[in-house]
Design a protein around this motif. Structure first.
Motif, PDB file in Angstrom:
ATOM      1  N   VAL C 231      35.311  23.213  31.458  1.00  0.00           N
ATOM      2  CA  VAL C 231      34.803  23.540  32.598  1.00  0.00           C
ATOM      3  C   VAL C 231      35.416  24.313  33.353  1.00  0.00           C
ATOM      4  O   VAL C 231      35.302  25.297  34.193  1.00  0.00           O
ATOM      5  CB  VAL C 231      34.340  22.271  33.701  1.00  0.00           C
ATOM      6  N   THR C 232      36.886  23.997  33.464  1.00  0.00           N
ATOM      7  CA  THR C 232      37.737  24.871  34.252  1.00  0.00           C
ATOM      8  C   THR C 232      37.894  26.490  33.589  1.00  0.00           C
ATOM      9  O   THR C 232      37.757  27.348  34.324  1.00  0.00           O
ATOM     10  CB  THR C 232      39.213  24.465  33.881  1.00  0.00           C
ATOM     11  N   VAL C 233      37.816  26.615  32.353  1.00  0.00           N
ATOM     12  CA  VAL C 233      37.928  27.801  31.690  1.00  0.00           C
ATOM     13  C   VAL C 233      36.311  28.558  31.954  1.00  0.00           C
ATOM     14  O   VAL C 233      36.571  29.776  32.230  1.00  0.00           O
ATOM     15  CB  VAL C 233      38.171  27.818  30.326  1.00  0.00           C
ATOM     16  N   ILE C 234      35.360  27.769  32.079  1.00  0.00           N
ATOM     17  CA  ILE C 234      34.160  28.349  32.482  1.00  0.00           C
ATOM     18  C   ILE C 234      34.229  29.120  33.978  1.00  0.00           C
ATOM     19  O   ILE C 234      33.781  30.149  34.192  1.00  0.00           O
ATOM     20  CB  ILE C 234      32.974  27.477  32.359  1.00  0.00           C
ATOM     21  N   GLY C 235      34.813  28.240  34.827  1.00  0.00           N
ATOM     22  CA  GLY C 235      35.151  28.718  36.196  1.00  0.00           C
ATOM     23  C   GLY C 235      35.792  29.890  36.084  1.00  0.00           C
ATOM     24  O   GLY C 235      35.585  30.904  36.937  1.00  0.00           O
ATOM     25  N   LEU C 236      37.019  30.052  35.390  1.00  0.00           N
ATOM     26  CA  LEU C 236      37.845  31.163  35.217  1.00  0.00           C
ATOM     27  C   LEU C 236      37.092  32.242  34.593  1.00  0.00           C
ATOM     28  O   LEU C 236      37.356  33.253  34.878  1.00  0.00           O
ATOM     29  CB  LEU C 236      39.185  30.744  34.570  1.00  0.00           C
ATOM     30  N   GLN C 237      36.247  31.916  33.850  1.00  0.00           N
ATOM     31  CA  GLN C 237      35.491  33.023  33.229  1.00  0.00           C
ATOM     32  C   GLN C 237      34.533  33.902  34.451  1.00  0.00           C
ATOM     33  O   GLN C 237      34.240  34.998  34.109  1.00  0.00           O
ATOM     34  CB  GLN C 237      34.392  32.626  32.308  1.00  0.00           C
ATOM     35  N   PHE C 238      34.432  33.273  35.408  1.00  0.00           N
ATOM     36  CA  PHE C 238      33.737  33.866  36.632  1.00  0.00           C
ATOM     37  C   PHE C 238      34.543  35.197  37.020  1.00  0.00           C
ATOM     38  O   PHE C 238      34.001  36.272  37.267  1.00  0.00           O
ATOM     39  CB  PHE C 238      33.678  33.081  37.904  1.00  0.00           C
ATOM     40  N   GLY C 239      35.888  35.268  36.864  1.00  0.00           N
ATOM     41  CA  GLY C 239      36.953  36.339  37.426  1.00  0.00           C
ATOM     42  C   GLY C 239      36.268  37.511  36.087  1.00  0.00           C
ATOM     43  O   GLY C 239      36.313  38.407  36.585  1.00  0.00           O
ATOM     44  N   PHE C 240      36.408  36.958  35.068  1.00  0.00           N
ATOM     45  CA  PHE C 240      36.107  37.858  33.804  1.00  0.00           C
ATOM     46  C   PHE C 240      35.059  38.334  33.854  1.00  0.00           C
ATOM     47  O   PHE C 240      34.577  39.564  33.683  1.00  0.00           O
ATOM     48  CB  PHE C 240      36.327  36.990  32.596  1.00  0.00           C
ATOM     49  N   LEU C 241      33.917  37.737  34.538  1.00  0.00           N
ATOM     50  CA  LEU C 241      32.514  38.230  34.549  1.00  0.00           C
ATOM     51  C   LEU C 241      32.533  39.203  35.729  1.00  0.00           C
ATOM     52  O   LEU C 241      31.683  40.029  35.769  1.00  0.00           O
ATOM     53  CB  LEU C 241      31.569  37.268  34.818  1.00  0.00           C
ATOM     54  N   LEU C 242      33.057  38.874  36.661  1.00  0.00           N
ATOM     55  CA  LEU C 242      33.190  39.872  37.972  1.00  0.00           C
ATOM     56  C   LEU C 242      33.891  41.253  37.411  1.00  0.00           C
ATOM     57  O   LEU C 242      33.427  42.472  37.904  1.00  0.00           O
ATOM     58  CB  LEU C 242      34.023  39.315  39.062  1.00  0.00           C
ATOM     59  N   SER C 243      34.870  41.220  36.553  1.00  0.00           N
ATOM     60  CA  SER C 243      35.152  42.250  36.194  1.00  0.00           C
ATOM     61  C   SER C 243      34.252  42.950  35.122  1.00  0.00           C
ATOM     62  O   SER C 243      34.163  44.210  35.202  1.00  0.00           O
ATOM     63  CB  SER C 243      36.623  42.079  35.257  1.00  0.00           C
ATOM     64  N   GLY C 244      33.886  42.151  34.071  1.00  0.00           N
ATOM     65  CA  GLY C 244      33.087  42.729  33.354  1.00  0.00           C
ATOM     66  C   GLY C 244      31.642  43.288  34.012  1.00  0.00           C
ATOM     67  O   GLY C 244      31.051  44.245  33.387  1.00  0.00           O
ATOM     68  N   ALA C 245      31.337  42.890  35.018  1.00  0.00           N
ATOM     69  CA  ALA C 245      30.352  43.087  35.755  1.00  0.00           C
ATOM     70  C   ALA C 245      30.026  44.619  36.231  1.00  0.00           C
ATOM     71  O   ALA C 245      29.291  45.466  36.075  1.00  0.00           O
ATOM     72  CB  ALA C 245      29.750  42.178  36.944  1.00  0.00           C
ATOM     73  N   VAL C 246      31.350  45.127  36.509  1.00  0.00           N
ATOM     74  CA  VAL C 246      31.576  46.387  36.894  1.00  0.00           C
ATOM     75  C   VAL C 246      31.115  47.233  35.929  1.00  0.00           C
ATOM     76  O   VAL C 246      30.326  48.476  35.827  1.00  0.00           O
ATOM     77  CB  VAL C 246      33.137  46.465  37.281  1.00  0.00           C
ATOM     78  N   LEU C 247      31.592  47.005  34.608  1.00  0.00           N
ATOM     79  CA  LEU C 247      31.170  47.864  33.236  1.00  0.00           C
ATOM     80  C   LEU C 247      29.791  47.631  33.000  1.00  0.00           C
ATOM     81  O   LEU C 247      29.024  48.597  32.615  1.00  0.00           O
ATOM     82  CB  LEU C 247      32.160  47.389  32.327  1.00  0.00           C
ATOM     83  N   THR C 248      29.154  46.376  32.966  1.00  0.00           N
ATOM     84  CA  THR C 248      28.014  46.062  32.446  1.00  0.00           C
ATOM     85  C   THR C 248      27.069  46.871  33.480  1.00  0.00           C
ATOM     86  O   THR C 248      26.096  47.329  32.965  1.00  0.00           O
ATOM     87  CB  THR C 248      27.519  44.691  32.521  1.00  0.00           C
ATOM     88  N   GLU C 249      27.198  46.858  34.773  1.00  0.00           N
ATOM     89  CA  GLU C 249      26.564  47.226  35.669  1.00  0.00           C
ATOM     90  C   GLU C 249      26.322  48.914  35.578  1.00  0.00           C
ATOM     91  O   GLU C 249      25.264  49.551  35.935  1.00  0.00           O
ATOM     92  CB  GLU C 249      26.840  46.993  37.060  1.00  0.00           C
ATOM     93  N   SER C 250      27.327  49.458  35.047  1.00  0.00           N
ATOM     94  CA  SER C 250      27.659  50.904  34.638  1.00  0.00           C
ATOM     95  C   SER C 250      26.587  51.349  33.704  1.00  0.00           C
ATOM     96  O   SER C 250      25.763  52.348  33.643  1.00  0.00           O
ATOM     97  CB  SER C 250      29.078  51.355  34.569  1.00  0.00           C
TER      98      SER C 250
END
Lengths: 298, 333, 305
Positions: C231-250
């Motif tokens: 659960v902790t790591v899934i939460g921390l993935q959120f940071g990764f996702l916010l980073s990745g979102a920059v690229l995915t959105e592009s």
């Protein structure tokens, strides 16, 4: 143990001590197939990055409009791009770009991380507290955003990318170093060095750092992979190295517009990134297993 | 008439395949437990005590060879299907483990864990299962069982957790409890309490107990009979009196000598010289021969000794035992 | 427990302060006078002076900082390029990013946990090898490249899903997969390790010794323990996702905060960059704090007092 005691084989202990060095690490590495595969990929990457420009079949930057957008063929095994440049040559040249940036970025990261982590761990007290809260602030930013912000401030370019990567990578390094230093600090030989009046500086450099390095080595290897990913990400966003220099992410950004007509453009640079990053990850994992055998799941 | 034993282990052999070679963990283990009896199984670490009991419950998943018989009320457990074993484990035969700190699941309450087992084996609804849980907590003399059922293991002390473990062990009215070093991890005073509870349960419920220990003090305190293991063999069995007063196997004698006397100060603890043998390339013949003070060349190292009987209850495996004066005859079983 | 929550919440104050100061200072790290940059090339001296006053750049630093903070929440802070209130511009994009991040989290946690548990239960089998190969490759694949490949397969060749935009449910599938798959790789690796650890614990042996069926031991006794760190790591993935979102959105032209920031970089809209990064970082910090608190709720050992 119980009421039944057995006589310890004292020689055995001595041997253990002597072997628990580089040789053991190398022997453990040798048994790890993934680690060896990773090492080979990483070595090939190094070699290509260094001698790549002498072995490229075509000049990577010079346009040749007559052979633009050619699918893979015997003359151009990876095809050609919009300007008729050989994709294979560009992929090879791209290795050099990502290698140069990532190696400097990781070196800078390790340096800053070691300095901050060692000071925080060794000095402790309020210095540690302040440094850690400082790191917390940096760690509150998603990595790529921090890199984007820095490139936005400083402008694109190799050196600025190096700085951007170092800025978001150093906090985790500093933390790892700090934890490692704290665990080494309590050893007898450090106490002994203090007792005979060695200076803090020399204790840190001579006793603590060398013994606290193994997690740093592992992390540095893994960080090479992250750095390469970040370089290509910035390149893809258009914040990477300046044209016409070849860089894998930038290549892919251009390929985005030709997904239908020239899909090969978006295949090969991507494979190159995955392979190299995979290599570093395998190598890092193997190093981790070899250096910290207790953590390995059996 | 042959009285049916509760548990009889016959010629049990267990090997493991490892990277280094075949580990011959059990070579020839013979044991029996009567109804309402406490048997102590003693031996050094690595002699095969735990492997023996884990084989009884068929909890070894990685053994390469298992042969022999494990007769529970006349039924060979080694021949049962996994599904049939599920009805033996926790119901007929239960276990108490060495580490009360880690043997209970940290994310479920004591009550949830007890009720899971009770509901599984006793066909009770939730409410009745809870009542039964509280009842068994009372049986192991835990204060305020209504309160303790709602606690998580980490909220209890080591001694209390071990009592919860014992409560779980008796919750479905088993016929045999296997206790693997149940007191090793506990303070001396708590140890005595736990042993007291086990002894009391035996008398009150008539349950048989197989207690594994390397502490001969524990054996003297609660056992009826003792079996001594060495490197995959049960090398001597007898009543507590027989073993403590007339042990014939040199290894058993060595163990007894190694008990530190409480009254007198000693310069050095007695130890049996040498190491526990390697189980991949064990010594030939009697596996104890390299450490034995009564070793006879050409005999002890040639072939493993067979099981011999001294009295109806006293058996051993040795070519050159410390026989009581007057006894010369050896009877092969 | 209560004191833990309070402590964790109090820790937010210095972090929020630090993060906002850092974001605010971005403008001041830029070489050259900020006002000059804002005014653009060819601006007269008066123009620059005017901007200095309008933006409050002539005031002391701390006043500017407070104005900056107030400006975010009142919507007074405007984009240099469009002149619109940033709050107004960013709100719908924020929703877009959160939508994307949540869809990805659902993919990454279900797929990751499933693969991790299978790999642990069938350790060293082909299932394990396959799952871990997937996990390693997933963790080494650049998000944007995965996006390109998915477009290539599902939009260009199969023509079953749109390659970009934000219209209807179909349009979120590829971006969510792009972002969720690499993250599921990380979740799978951790779940496997955590599950193996749980399965090797004494309490698993206890459950087996008491006749609890293997399936129940795995999915109830082991999984509940194994999921706590996951659960902790899934939460921390959120940071990764916010980073990745920059690229995915592009890649997908998804209207989110990440793309808003990147666009602002190109138009040198520094105020938008500042605010965008600040809001993303705040979200990241809040999510991490919630994860910490959730961890305490899940693990009874931390629930003391």
């Amino acid at each position: 143990m119980g009421s039944v005691t057995t006589i310890m084989d004292e020689n055995k202990n001595e041997k253990l001590e002597r072997y628990s060095t580089l040789r053991v690490v190398l022997r453990r590495m040798k048994r790890n197939k993934g680690g060896i595969a990773g090492l080979i990929v990483v070595l090939i990457y190094f070699v290509i990055a260094v001698i790549g420009l002498w072995i490229v079949p075509y000049h990577p930057d010079e346009p040749d409009f007559e052979s633009a957008l050619m699918p893979p063929n015997p003359k151009h095994p990876f095809g050609t791009d919009l300007f008729g440049r050989d994709v294979l040559s560009r992929v090879i040249a791209g290795a050099r770009t990502s290698f140069t940036i990532s190696i400097f970025a990781v070196a800078l990261t390790v340096f800053i991380g070691l300095v901050i982590g060692t000071i925080a761990g060794y000095v402790g007290g309020w210095v540690d507290e302040v440094l850690m809260r400082f790191l917390d602030i940096f760690m509150a930013f998603p990595e790529i955003l921090l890199a984007i912000a820095i490139v936005a401030i400083l402008g694109p370019g190799k050196i600025n990318i190096v700085i951007a990567i170092a800025v978001f990578s150093f906090p985790s390094f500093a933390r790892i170093t700090r934890a490692s230093v704290i665990s080494v600090k309590s050893n007898d030989y450090v106490e002994a060095a203090k007792a005979i009046g060695e200076s803090d500086m020399s204790i840190m450099l001579r006793y603590i750092l060398p013994n606290a390095l193994s997690p740093v080595v592992v992390q540095a290897t893994l960080r090479m992979g992250t750095a390469i990913l970040t370089i290509s990400s910035l390149g893809f966003l258009g914040l990477g190295v300046k044209a016409p220099e070849a860089e894998w992410g930038t290549e892919l950004a251009m390929a985005r517009s030709y997904l239908e007509s020239a899909p090969w453009l978006s295949i090969f640079p991507g494979i190159a990134i995955v392979l190299v990053v995979l290599g570093f990850n395998f190598l890092g994992d193997a190093l981790n297993d070899a250096l910290n055998p207790r953590l390995k799941d059996r | 008439m042959i009285k049916l034993k509760l548990l009889e282990i016959r010629n049990l052999k267990v090997y493991f395949n490892t990277e280094e070679g075949i580990v011959k963990a059990l070579e020839d283990v013979n044991l029996e437990i009567d109804k309402g009896e406490i048997l102590g199984l003693v031996g050094e670490t690595g002699c095969g005590k735990s492997v023996t009991v884990l084989t009884v419950l068929r909890l070894l998943s990685n053994a390469s060879t298992i042969s022999g018989q494990v007769l529970f009320e006349g039924q060979d457990l080694l021949k049962l299907s996994e599904k049939e074993m599920l009805k033996i484990r926790g119901k007929e035969i239960t276990m108490i483990f060495q580490e009360p700190m880690t043997s209970l699941n940290p994310v479920f309450t004591v009550g949830q864990q007890l009720m899971d087992v009770i509901q599984l084996h006793m066909n009770l609804d939730k409410k009745r299962a809870l009542e039964r849980a509280i009842e068994v907590l009372k049986l192991v003399k835990l204060p305020d069982p209504d309160y303790i059922v709602n606690k998580y293991p980490h909220e209890l002390s080591g001694g209390m957790r071990q009592r919860v473990m014992i409560a779980m062990a008796i919750s479905c009215e088993p016929k045999l409890i296997i206790a693997d070093e149940p007191t090793t991890a506990l303070d001396v005073t708590i140890q005595a309490q736990i042993l007291g509870i086990l002894k009391h349960l035996k008398e009150q419920l008539g349950v048989s107990i197989l207690i594994i220990t390397h502490n001969l003090g524990v054996v003297a305190q609660i056992c009826d009979r003792v079996a001594v293991m060495y490197s995959g063999y049960v090398i001597e069995t007898g009543t507590v009196a027989e073993i403590f007063q007339h042990a014939v196997h040199p290894y058993t004698r060595g163990l007894l000598k190694a008990i530190p006397p409480i009254e007198e100060k000693v310069e050095r603890l007695n130890v049996i010289p040498g190491n526990v043998p390697n189980l991949i390339t064990p010594p030939s013949g009697c596996r104890f021969h390299p450490r034995c003070e009564r070793y006879k060349d050409g005999v002890c190292n040639a072939q493993a000794p067979s099981l011999r009987q001294l009295t109806e209850t006293h058996t051993y495996m040795c070519y050159n035992p410390y026989l009581p004066e007057g006894v010369v005859e050896e009877v092969n079983v | 427990m209560r004191s833990f929550i309070i402590k964790r919440l109090l820790l937010l104050i210095p972090i929020f302060f630090g993060v906002s100061v850092l974001c605010f200072l971005i403008l001041y790290f830029i070489p050259g006078v900020p006002a000059k940059i804002i005014a653009g090339e060819g601006a007269t001296k008066e123009d620059i002076e005017n901007i200095r006053v309008v933006f409050g750049l002539d005031k002391p630093l701390y006043v500017q900082y407070l104005r900056f903070l107030r400006g975010i929440f009142t919507g007074e802070l405007r984009s240099i390029k469009s002149g619109e209130s940033i709050l107004k511009e960013i709100a719908p994009r924020y929703v877009g990013t959160i939508q994307l991040a949540f869809s990805s989290i659902i993919i990454s946690s279900t797929l990751g946990i499933l693969l991790g548990v299978l790999a642990a239960v069938y350790k060293n089998s082909w299932i394990d090898n396959l799952a871990m190969a997937f996990a390693l490759i997933g963790a080494s694949t650049p998000v944007f490249w995965l996006g390109l490949l998915l477009i290539l397969v599902f939009a260009v060749y199969l023509k079953v899903l749109p390659s970009g935009g934000r219209e209807g449910f179909k349009s979120i599938i590829l971006p969510a997969l792009t972002l969720g798959l690499p993250s599921s790789a990380i979740v799978a690796r951790l779940t496997r390790a955590s599950m193996l650890d749980a399965l090797s614990q004494d309490y698993i042996r206890t459950a087996l010794a008491y006749g609890i069926p293997k399936r129940k031991v795995i999915f109830k006794y082991a999984l509940k323990n194994a999921l706590i760190p996951v659960v902790t790591v899934i939460g921390l993935q959120f940071g990764f996702l916010l980073s990745g979102a920059v690229l995915t959105e592009s890649v997908f032209g998804w209207p989110g905060v990440g793309r808003y920031i990147v666009d602002a970089v190109f138009s040198r809209d520094y105020v938008v960059i500042e605010v965008g990064i600040l809001i993303t970082a705040m979200t990241f910090v809040l999510v991490n704090t919630s994860v910490d608190l959730l961890y305490a709720v899940l693990d009874p050992r931390l629930r003391k007092g």
